[in-house]
Design an enzyme around this catalytic site. Sequence first.
Site, PDB file in Angstrom:
ATOM      1  N   TRP A 101       0.525  -1.931  -0.035  1.00 44.76           N
ATOM      2  CA  TRP A 101      -0.007   0.238  -0.337  1.00 44.76           C
ATOM      3  C   TRP A 101       1.228   1.284   0.369  1.00 44.76           C
ATOM      4  O   TRP A 101       0.737   2.116  -0.838  1.00 44.76           O
ATOM      5  CB  TRP A 101      -0.983  -0.037   0.894  1.00 44.76           C
ATOM      6  CG  TRP A 101      -2.031  -1.074   0.746  1.00 44.76           C
ATOM      7  CD1 TRP A 101      -2.374  -1.818   1.431  1.00 44.76           C
ATOM      8  CD2 TRP A 101      -2.783  -1.245  -0.289  1.00 44.76           C
ATOM      9  NE1 TRP A 101      -3.299  -2.926   0.428  1.00 44.76           N
ATOM     10  CE2 TRP A 101      -3.683  -2.295  -0.143  1.00 44.76           C
ATOM     11  CE3 TRP A 101      -2.845  -0.222  -1.468  1.00 44.76           C
ATOM     12  CZ2 TRP A 101      -4.756  -2.873  -1.521  1.00 44.76           C
ATOM     13  CZ3 TRP A 101      -3.942  -0.464  -2.132  1.00 44.76           C
ATOM     14  CH2 TRP A 101      -4.992  -2.010  -1.906  1.00 44.76           C
ATOM     15  N   ASP A 169      -1.690   6.578   6.605  1.00 44.04           N
ATOM     16  CA  ASP A 169      -2.481   5.813   5.599  1.00 44.04           C
ATOM     17  C   ASP A 169      -2.719   4.209   6.938  1.00 44.04           C
ATOM     18  O   ASP A 169      -2.636   3.603   6.856  1.00 44.04           O
ATOM     19  CB  ASP A 169      -2.070   4.764   4.475  1.00 44.04           C
ATOM     20  CG  ASP A 169      -3.402   4.292   4.031  1.00 44.04           C
ATOM     21  OD1 ASP A 169      -4.055   3.501   5.119  1.00 44.04           O
ATOM     22  OD2 ASP A 169      -2.619   3.879   2.745  1.00 44.04           O
ATOM     23  N   LYS A 193     -13.104  -1.420   7.094  1.00 45.10           N
ATOM     24  CA  LYS A 193     -12.650  -2.054   7.100  1.00 45.10           C
ATOM     25  C   LYS A 193     -13.379  -2.362   8.493  1.00 45.10           C
ATOM     26  O   LYS A 193     -14.042  -2.959   9.392  1.00 45.10           O
ATOM     27  CB  LYS A 193     -10.746  -2.117   7.218  1.00 45.10           C
ATOM     28  CG  LYS A 193     -10.738  -2.759   5.903  1.00 45.10           C
ATOM     29  CD  LYS A 193      -8.986  -1.890   5.630  1.00 45.10           C
ATOM     30  CE  LYS A 193      -8.987  -2.473   4.221  1.00 45.10           C
ATOM     31  NZ  LYS A 193      -8.979  -2.911   3.382  1.00 45.10           N
TER      32      LYS A 193
HETATM   33  N1  PMP Z   1      -4.179   1.698   2.216  1.00 43.91           N
HETATM   34  C1  PMP Z   1      -4.308  -0.120   2.386  1.00 43.91           C
HETATM   35  C2  PMP Z   1      -3.466   0.005   4.156  1.00 43.91           C
HETATM   36  C3  PMP Z   1      -5.025  -0.541   2.322  1.00 43.91           C
HETATM   37  O1  PMP Z   1      -5.573  -2.040   2.852  1.00 43.91           O
HETATM   38  C4  PMP Z   1      -6.176  -0.525   1.042  1.00 43.91           C
HETATM   39  C5  PMP Z   1      -6.948  -1.357   0.982  1.00 43.91           C
HETATM   40  N2  PMP Z   1      -7.517  -3.047   1.057  1.00 43.91           N
HETATM   41  C6  PMP Z   1      -5.950   0.421   0.648  1.00 43.91           C
HETATM   42  C7  PMP Z   1      -5.030   2.135   0.822  1.00 43.91           C
HETATM   43  C8  PMP Z   1      -6.642   1.179  -0.512  1.00 43.91           C
HETATM   44  O2  PMP Z   1      -7.944   0.944  -0.007  1.00 43.91           O
HETATM   45  P1  PMP Z   1      -9.732   1.324  -1.213  1.00 43.91           P
HETATM   46  O3  PMP Z   1      -9.501  -0.278  -1.492  1.00 43.91           O
HETATM   47  O4  PMP Z   1      -9.832   2.200  -0.376  1.00 43.91           O
HETATM   48  O5  PMP Z   1      -9.192   2.723  -2.004  1.00 43.91           O
END
Ligand code: PMP
Length: 357
Positions: A101, A169, A193
Amino acid sequence: MRAHNFSAGPCTLPVSVLEEAQAEFVDFHGAGASLIEMSHRGPQYLAVHDEALALARSVAQAPDEFEVLFVGGGATMQFGMIPMNLLHPGEKAGIALTGSWSKKAYSDGVHHGALYSAFDGGPDYTATPTTDQLQIEDDTKYLHVCSNETIGGIRFPTLPDLGVPLVVDMSSEYLARPIPWDIVDVVFGGVQKNLGPAGMAIVYVRKSVIERAPANLASALRYQVYANKNSMYNTPPVFTIWMTGKVLKWIESQGGTVGLERAAAAKADAVYGAIDESDGFFRSPVATADRSHTNVVFRLPTGELEQQFLAEAVELGMVGLEGHFSVGGLRASMYAALPEESVWTLVDHMTSFKERS
Ligand code: PMP
């Protein structure tokens, strides 16, 4: 009968929230229509919207210097919006590459600002950096960190305080650890989540930072517009906000971020305990000090055993235990609403499977 739901997100939500929503869904408090069929400018929705925003502030204990914004598009959109809003031409920011991520945040963000890697934990990404492993260049506007890497299963035990404002994040441990407001400029995460259904990010952003954003941004990409318009410049994701408000109220009843942090640590301890006591049958690939509290990644001795373990888990009512397709293995995602009973069901299965293998 509800499954023991270990999905990484979207994921399990509090049953009480789902039931309350079900009861209100078709006819919202006698209005003769569902809330998702009404104007987002009408009194019924406005009350829901304002309450959800207020809860997002109070549960996180966000101080007045921060705006609380509901932004459609998920956490991924923030990978672009953050440098767009925080960096002017010629300004730069660092990012700690700790897994999938943060790498995605980097590859998206470089299109909109000069991002540099302040740490690269690759190729395996099994640990987060200590503060002295972070290479911060002069005149850095912010350091982006992913507090918990959902796929790799590693977490910063403490967020780095290096005198450079953090952009964090927190998607996969959102509101499950207190936020160190003094050292952050932005905290963001998708809600799907710990906090609700998919469809938006909650973004906490320091007011002084967005006031100076570059002028050449479209409205929907400009934090100041969300702040000025109460996160309602355009039609907000009404269903997601409605449900998120309910989940936030539930989180409040669980003791807020401190309660969620304690519960997450207890669930994680139970599963890591089963790993550590298995004489190497189950293996966690990550550094012990950096073990995620919400995404426990583990392996078995062979791929066949992993498949057998998963198949038996399904028989026992457990779903979502397969690892991310990019890394394989197993992953137990244990977000706020996952009952403890589900964790003990998993631990029992691990113990019994090991004994039989
Ligand atoms: N950052 C993290 C730490 C994630 O776990 C995720 C999704 N699993 C995201 C960003 C991306 O999120 P989204 O699908 O809402 O764009």
